[in-house]
Design an enzyme around this catalytic site. Sequence first.
Site, mmCIF file in Angstrom:
data_model
loop_
_atom_site.group_PDB
_atom_site.id
_atom_site.type_symbol
_atom_site.label_atom_id
_atom_site.label_comp_id
_atom_site.label_asym_id
_atom_site.label_seq_id
_atom_site.Cartn_x
_atom_site.Cartn_y
_atom_site.Cartn_z
ATOM 1 N N ARG A 63 0.834 -1.212 0.000
ATOM 2 C CA ARG A 63 0.000 0.000 0.000
ATOM 3 C C ARG A 63 0.868 1.261 0.000
ATOM 4 N NH1 ARG A 63 -1.889 2.165 4.607
ATOM 5 N NH2 ARG A 63 -2.049 0.154 5.664
ATOM 6 N N TYR A 123 -17.005 15.629 -16.152
ATOM 7 C CA TYR A 123 -17.533 14.272 -16.065
ATOM 8 C C TYR A 123 -18.560 14.229 -14.919
ATOM 9 C CZ TYR A 123 -17.412 9.287 -14.852
ATOM 10 O OH TYR A 123 -17.743 8.002 -14.539
ATOM 11 N N ASP A 196 -7.879 17.733 -14.923
ATOM 12 C CA ASP A 196 -8.150 16.346 -15.305
ATOM 13 C C ASP A 196 -7.905 16.278 -16.811
ATOM 14 O OD1 ASP A 196 -9.244 13.968 -16.211
ATOM 15 O OD2 ASP A 196 -10.937 14.011 -14.822
ATOM 16 N N LYS A 221 -8.669 5.013 -19.329
ATOM 17 C CA LYS A 221 -9.010 5.490 -20.667
ATOM 18 C C LYS A 221 -7.793 5.402 -21.593
ATOM 19 C CE LYS A 221 -13.103 6.418 -18.936
ATOM 20 N NZ LYS A 221 -12.949 6.547 -17.520
HETATM 21 N N1 PLP Z 1 -12.273 11.847 -15.398
HETATM 22 C C1 PLP Z 1 -12.865 11.787 -16.607
HETATM 23 C C2 PLP Z 1 -12.735 12.943 -17.549
HETATM 24 C C3 PLP Z 1 -13.607 10.649 -16.958
HETATM 25 O O1 PLP Z 1 -14.223 10.601 -18.162
HETATM 26 C C4 PLP Z 1 -13.713 9.588 -16.029
HETATM 27 C C5 PLP Z 1 -14.497 8.375 -16.352
HETATM 28 O O2 PLP Z 1 -15.185 8.300 -17.332
HETATM 29 C C6 PLP Z 1 -13.084 9.704 -14.793
HETATM 30 C C7 PLP Z 1 -12.361 10.836 -14.504
HETATM 31 C C8 PLP Z 1 -13.190 8.608 -13.767
HETATM 32 O O3 PLP Z 1 -12.295 7.580 -14.063
HETATM 33 P P1 PLP Z 1 -12.487 6.061 -13.561
HETATM 34 O O4 PLP Z 1 -13.693 5.534 -14.236
HETATM 35 O O5 PLP Z 1 -11.199 5.420 -13.965
HETATM 36 O O6 PLP Z 1 -12.652 6.121 -12.088
#
Ligand code: PLP
Length: 407
Positions: A63, A123, A196, A221
């Site tokens: 961890r 998101y 992000d 992704k």
């Molecule tokens: N940030 C963005 C722009 C996303 O599109 C997503 C998921 O679709 C996330 C964060 C969250 O990622 P995760 O599904 O790996 O937790």
Amino acid sequence: MSEERDEPVWRLETSLVHAGERVAAPRAIPTTTPIYTTSTYLYPTLAELDQAFATGEGYLYARYGNPTVAALEAAVAAAEGARGAVAYASGMAALHAAILAAATPRGETAPQPRTILAARDLYGATTVLLEELFVARGATVAYADLCDLDAAEAALADLRPELVLIEQISNPLLRVADVAGLAARCRAAGARLLVDSTLATPVLQQPLRLGADLVVHSATKYLAGHGDTVGGVVAARSSLLHATLARQGRLLGAALGPFEAQQVLRGMKTLALRVERQCASAARVAAFLTTHPAVANVYYPGLTSHAQHTLAAAAFAGRFGGLVSFELRGDAAALQRFVNGLRLFLPATTLGDIYSLVSVPALASHRDLGPARRAERGIAENLVRLSVGIEAIEDLIIDLETALNMV
Ligand code: PLP
């Protein structure tokens, strides 16, 4: 273990448990990082273990750190121009950790962030995270159009946030922020900027080099890219923020596993190739969609009609990302006919894979916002989001055309 001793001849049950384990690493260096599946580490003497705990140098417990995960963190840090990166079990865990770290005053331990300024187009789960985990515990979160620098400056002056949160490129309307301009304004206002960058990827832009403090990726992704793993990562511009992330990461406990780390690390080796191809194909898809009578509005930064087209062209060196969103003409039944009519675009809720994907934000990624808040954010109920894969572009256009003709 500290000195050479003759090993006793252990009984079968004992030898089955221990034989073959804990041999020294081979002198030859493996060309790719092995998957370290150990949950803990030992040192030849208790004094050395004590030393490792005292200095924080060396592995102790999975961890706290794992060599496969560390290899991924080093790869992300190099790609983003970061002082360091920390990997997490998902993109959401990474975002949560980044928000907590960004709100930690310099040199102190973490309180709750008190004031966050966030982009309006995010998101869906990120908005819900801000509200259920932060607003519910007393934080103030305000939303503004942070692609508009004047609006951003006014909101910064009004709110004095500790943290500003944006997506580059935003999900699902594919808006593009002026990261350098926003970072300068955040710095002047004493706020940290968290980007992000899941949709932009380090291939299109590296926000830390433009003054952002933290970059988050849902590694699920584009970084991993093959639809077979879930992970997240945060890259930090300063050693202080990296140390904060590492320390708090041990307590949050959402550590990425070594198998997933290896999959993301492997995915990253072809990231540039995949993204270049996906950007080129997405541009063709966007151009095609603008010509089809069943399509109302196309959202793609590569189109001259896009509000931030000029900014995006300069910021991403002529690439515009692998996602294309559009509104379909017609009712809910038309939407069903279109999605059900696709053969290559898979109706699955993710993005950035080698497979082409189709999703309806109102039903999936932005479902939890509800119709009123979607409308406020400009997310129509008939908005379709395409994530363009690496298949032959001619086949993808045929697939879209066939399905659109069923509408
Ligand atoms: N940030 C963005 C722009 C996303 O599109 C997503 C998921 O679709 C996330 C964060 C969250 O990622 P995760 O599904 O790996 O937790």
